[in-house]
Design a protein around this motif. Structure first.
Motif, mmCIF file in Angstrom:
data_model
loop_
_atom_site.group_PDB
_atom_site.id
_atom_site.type_symbol
_atom_site.label_atom_id
_atom_site.label_comp_id
_atom_site.label_asym_id
_atom_site.label_seq_id
_atom_site.Cartn_x
_atom_site.Cartn_y
_atom_site.Cartn_z
ATOM 1 N N ASN A 99 0.810 -1.224 0.000
ATOM 2 C CA ASN A 99 0.000 0.000 0.000
ATOM 3 C C ASN A 99 0.842 1.273 0.000
ATOM 4 O OD1 ASN A 99 -2.426 -1.404 0.070
ATOM 5 N ND2 ASN A 99 -2.425 -1.537 2.296
ATOM 6 N N PHE A 100 2.130 1.123 0.152
ATOM 7 C CA PHE A 100 3.003 2.280 0.305
ATOM 8 C C PHE A 100 2.880 3.273 -0.851
ATOM 9 C CE2 PHE A 100 7.186 4.118 -0.724
ATOM 10 C CZ PHE A 100 7.307 4.973 0.360
ATOM 11 N N LEU A 101 2.765 2.751 -2.076
ATOM 12 C CA LEU A 101 2.755 3.633 -3.245
ATOM 13 C C LEU A 101 1.456 4.414 -3.401
ATOM 14 C CD1 LEU A 101 4.624 1.522 -5.947
ATOM 15 C CD2 LEU A 101 5.499 3.366 -4.522
ATOM 16 N N LYS A 102 0.463 4.145 -2.546
ATOM 17 C CA LYS A 102 -0.758 4.943 -2.598
ATOM 18 C C LYS A 102 -0.540 6.337 -2.012
ATOM 19 C CE LYS A 102 -3.924 1.001 -2.326
ATOM 20 N NZ LYS A 102 -5.014 0.354 -1.567
ATOM 21 N N LEU A 103 0.533 6.497 -1.228
ATOM 22 C CA LEU A 103 0.809 7.773 -0.592
ATOM 23 C C LEU A 103 1.496 8.715 -1.575
ATOM 24 C CD1 LEU A 103 2.306 6.392 2.745
ATOM 25 C CD2 LEU A 103 -0.078 6.931 2.259
ATOM 26 N N GLY A 104 1.392 10.017 -1.300
ATOM 27 C CA GLY A 104 2.064 11.008 -2.144
ATOM 28 C C GLY A 104 3.283 11.575 -1.467
ATOM 29 N N THR A 105 4.084 10.721 -0.817
ATOM 30 C CA THR A 105 5.235 11.160 -0.035
ATOM 31 C C THR A 105 6.470 11.317 -0.916
ATOM 32 O OG1 THR A 105 5.908 8.892 0.455
ATOM 33 C CG2 THR A 105 4.351 9.942 1.984
ATOM 34 N N LEU A 144 6.765 -1.124 7.172
ATOM 35 C CA LEU A 144 7.153 -2.411 7.751
ATOM 36 C C LEU A 144 7.734 -2.260 9.150
ATOM 37 C CD1 LEU A 144 8.891 -4.031 4.639
ATOM 38 C CD2 LEU A 144 6.511 -4.275 5.381
ATOM 39 N N GLY A 145 7.947 -0.992 9.582
ATOM 40 C CA GLY A 145 8.572 -0.754 10.868
ATOM 41 C C GLY A 145 10.070 -1.019 10.811
ATOM 42 N N THR A 146 10.741 -0.735 11.914
ATOM 43 C CA THR A 146 12.197 -0.937 11.945
ATOM 44 C C THR A 146 12.616 -2.027 12.921
ATOM 45 O OG1 THR A 146 12.500 0.791 13.637
ATOM 46 C CG2 THR A 146 12.609 1.476 11.316
ATOM 47 N N GLY A 147 11.665 -2.739 13.488
ATOM 48 C CA GLY A 147 11.997 -3.845 14.392
ATOM 49 C C GLY A 147 12.802 -4.908 13.661
ATOM 50 N N GLY A 148 13.893 -5.370 14.302
ATOM 51 C CA GLY A 148 14.725 -6.392 13.695
ATOM 52 C C GLY A 148 15.792 -5.865 12.758
ATOM 53 N N ARG A 149 15.799 -4.540 12.506
ATOM 54 C CA ARG A 149 16.804 -3.955 11.627
ATOM 55 C C ARG A 149 18.143 -3.828 12.347
ATOM 56 N NH1 ARG A 149 14.841 -0.207 7.871
ATOM 57 N NH2 ARG A 149 17.026 0.362 7.544
ATOM 58 N N VAL A 150 19.223 -4.056 11.631
ATOM 59 C CA VAL A 150 20.568 -3.887 12.188
ATOM 60 C C VAL A 150 20.905 -2.399 12.214
ATOM 61 C CG1 VAL A 150 23.019 -4.374 11.864
ATOM 62 C CG2 VAL A 150 21.319 -6.146 11.384
ATOM 63 N N CYS A 151 21.403 -1.911 13.358
ATOM 64 C CA CYS A 151 21.728 -0.486 13.497
ATOM 65 C C CYS A 151 23.187 -0.310 13.903
ATOM 66 C CB CYS A 151 20.814 0.177 14.521
ATOM 67 S SG CYS A 151 20.910 -0.538 16.183
ATOM 68 N N ASN A 152 23.654 0.928 13.760
ATOM 69 C CA ASN A 152 25.037 1.264 14.088
ATOM 70 C C ASN A 152 25.077 1.930 15.460
ATOM 71 O OD1 ASN A 152 27.642 2.321 14.280
ATOM 72 N ND2 ASN A 152 27.727 2.922 12.118
ATOM 73 N N LYS A 153 25.653 1.240 16.414
ATOM 74 C CA LYS A 153 25.635 1.719 17.798
ATOM 75 C C LYS A 153 26.366 3.042 17.975
ATOM 76 C CE LYS A 153 27.034 0.319 22.474
ATOM 77 N NZ LYS A 153 27.689 -0.740 23.282
ATOM 78 N N THR A 154 27.412 3.271 17.198
ATOM 79 C CA THR A 154 28.248 4.463 17.392
ATOM 80 C C THR A 154 27.828 5.650 16.536
ATOM 81 O OG1 THR A 154 29.834 3.691 15.722
ATOM 82 C CG2 THR A 154 30.219 3.037 18.014
ATOM 83 N N SER A 155 26.907 5.444 15.610
ATOM 84 C CA SER A 155 26.530 6.521 14.701
ATOM 85 C C SER A 155 25.452 7.414 15.306
ATOM 86 C CB SER A 155 26.016 5.934 13.380
ATOM 87 O OG SER A 155 25.514 6.947 12.540
ATOM 88 N N PHE A 193 7.641 5.734 9.801
ATOM 89 C CA PHE A 193 8.076 4.384 9.433
ATOM 90 C C PHE A 193 8.632 3.595 10.612
ATOM 91 C CE2 PHE A 193 8.688 6.839 5.435
ATOM 92 C CZ PHE A 193 7.734 6.192 4.678
ATOM 93 N N CYS A 194 8.316 4.011 11.841
ATOM 94 C CA CYS A 194 8.860 3.321 13.017
ATOM 95 C C CYS A 194 8.153 2.000 13.295
ATOM 96 C CB CYS A 194 8.741 4.234 14.244
ATOM 97 S SG CYS A 194 9.939 5.588 14.262
ATOM 98 N N GLU A 195 6.828 1.998 13.140
ATOM 99 C CA GLU A 195 6.037 0.818 13.479
ATOM 100 C C GLU A 195 5.363 0.257 12.230
ATOM 101 O OE1 GLU A 195 6.191 -0.435 16.396
ATOM 102 O OE2 GLU A 195 7.173 1.248 17.431
ATOM 103 N N PRO A 196 5.089 -1.052 12.223
ATOM 104 C CA PRO A 196 4.370 -1.642 11.095
ATOM 105 C C PRO A 196 2.973 -1.028 10.962
ATOM 106 C CG PRO A 196 5.389 -3.344 12.444
ATOM 107 C CD PRO A 196 5.507 -2.064 13.214
ATOM 108 N N ASP A 197 2.580 -0.675 9.759
ATOM 109 C CA ASP A 197 1.267 -0.074 9.519
ATOM 110 C C ASP A 197 0.776 -0.502 8.140
ATOM 111 O OD1 ASP A 197 -1.004 1.413 9.200
ATOM 112 O OD2 ASP A 197 -0.075 3.345 9.638
ATOM 113 N N PRO A 198 -0.172 -1.445 8.078
ATOM 114 C CA PRO A 198 -0.671 -1.927 6.785
ATOM 115 C C PRO A 198 -1.269 -0.819 5.919
ATOM 116 C CG PRO A 198 -1.390 -3.355 8.584
ATOM 117 C CD PRO A 198 -0.805 -2.133 9.215
ATOM 118 N N LYS A 199 -1.858 0.202 6.560
ATOM 119 C CA LYS A 199 -2.499 1.268 5.786
ATOM 120 C C LYS A 199 -1.475 2.070 4.978
ATOM 121 C CE LYS A 199 -6.483 1.912 8.822
ATOM 122 N NZ LYS A 199 -7.233 2.871 9.675
ATOM 123 N N THR A 200 -0.318 2.318 5.561
ATOM 124 C CA THR A 200 0.710 3.101 4.874
ATOM 125 C C THR A 200 1.766 2.227 4.216
ATOM 126 O OG1 THR A 200 2.088 3.289 6.865
ATOM 127 C CG2 THR A 200 0.408 4.986 6.518
#
Length: 360
Positions: free
Chosen positions: A108-114, A298-309, A288-295
């Motif tokens: 559904n992401f492409l339905k937005l005009g972002t 997918l959220g960012t849970g489970g994503r690898v992040c850079n601790k020092t950045s 884009f922080c949390e999963p939202d089917p309407k928008t």
């Protein structure tokens, strides 16, 4: 000859089934033809009627497909390049251009005009223009080749020679094919149509503006007594970087009517009207922080992040304040490689242990 001996009827039904599912799920607002990127090839369109069953094509695009069958594999490859480049440019962002599945792609992401959707339009149009132009130069297409308008002696003293990329053909085909869905006679959402068309053009403009002059010297011991040059496209990675920069400076716009003509103008009247190279958008992006089917987030849970950045790829920002978990992983890689005459390389396998940080 019975074509069904080469392409069984169940394959045809399968393609038609995918097309129907895609039509029902994806709606009229997405870049449906991008689903061609998930096909291994377009060879099947040589079978009569297969253009109509290709996933995601509007009626005008089906007609273009029938008239330009040999170009369609370049369109498929252009779509593939666009998705890969999008994912590369946004790999460290909260929205990382993930595809949902082979049919829905971005859901559904492409339905937005972002601005993110604006980037997808721009990079997709650029991908088709780049892939078709490259196919022309390689001699893969019968109806185009090198740009023969670039010839003779230049004002800078070199000779135009070699195979200049036929960017005019590539961008013209991209405009014809990619813009076909937006150029329907009736549309309920004119501002979204104008946004899509503008960003499609911005993508093609990035390919045009990145053309380079490449030269080769001729003469004894590289004396460059004669220099021949030709025009060549930049790599698609460079074009992706240009469009990513335009994304970062994108302009929020709104619809206005001037002289009985619908146009997009900046929401902030202190800004200049967008140029052909600018990316424009209509609405602010979700976080884009949390999963939202309407928008489609997918959220960012489970994503690898850079601790020092401290940038967007850092655990603080990417994890949206939820915190992160640290896990130890073992990486196996090649090391201590040696070249043996002739002609192979032998490497050992080395292991190392590293900490990986993952968003909660």
């Amino acid at each position: 000859m019975h074509v069904l001996r080469i392409f069984p009827i169940n394959f045809t039904k399968f393609c038609l089934g995918l097309f129907i599912v895609f039509w029902c799920v994806f709606g009229a607002t997405g870049i449906r033809w991008l689903a061609l990127a998930k096909m291994s090839s377009i060879a099947a369109i040589e079978v009569p009627g297969m253009c109509e069953s290709l996933i995601g094509l509007a009626k005008r695009q089906q007609k273009i497909c029938r008239r330009n069958i040999e170009v369609m594999d370049s369109v498929r490859y252009g779509a593939h390049m666009a998705i890969e480049e999008c994912q590369y440019q946004f790999k460290n962002r909260r929205w990382n251009c993930s595809t949902v599945d082979p049919v829905k792609l971005f859901g559904n992401f492409l339905k937005l005009g972002t601005r993110e959707v604006a980037f997808v339009h721009a990079i997709s149009a650029a991908g088709v223009a780049h892939a078709v132009t490259r196919a022309c130069s390689k001699g893969d297409l019968q109806h185009c080749g090198c740009d023969r308008t670039v010839s003779g002696r230049s004002s800078e003293g070199f000779e135009w020679s070699g195979c200049s990329d036929n960017i005019a053909f590539g961008t013209a085909f991209s405009q014809k094919f990619v813009d076909a869905r937006e150029r329907r006679r009736k549309s309920k959402n004119i501002k979204r149509v104008l946004m899509n068309l503008h960003n499609n053009e911005a993508g093609r403009k990035a390919v045009e503006d990145s053309m380079q002059v490449v030269c080769k010297c001729h003469g004894v011991s590289g004396s460059c007594e004669l220099k021949t040059c030709w025009r060549s496209m930049a790599t698609f990675r460079q074009i992706g970087a240009i469009l990513k920069e335009s994304f970062d400076g994108a302009t929020e716009v709104k619809l206005e009517h001037k002289k009985n003509r619908a146009v997009l103008v900046p929401v902030n009247d202190q800004f200049k009207p967008p140029t052909r190279s600018d990316i424009v958008y209509l609405v602010a992006s979700p976080d884009f922080c949390e999963p939202d089917p309407k928008t489609g987030s997918l959220g960012t849970g489970g994503r690898v992040c850079n601790k020092t950045s401290k940038a967007i790829d850092g655990c603080d920002l990417l994890c949206c304040g939820r915190g992160y978990e640290t896990r130890t992983i073992t990486i196996v890689e090649r090391c201590q490689c040696k070249f043996y005459w002739c002609c192979y390389v032998s490497c050992e396998k080395c292991t190392r242990t590293v900490d990986e940080h993952v968003c909660k």
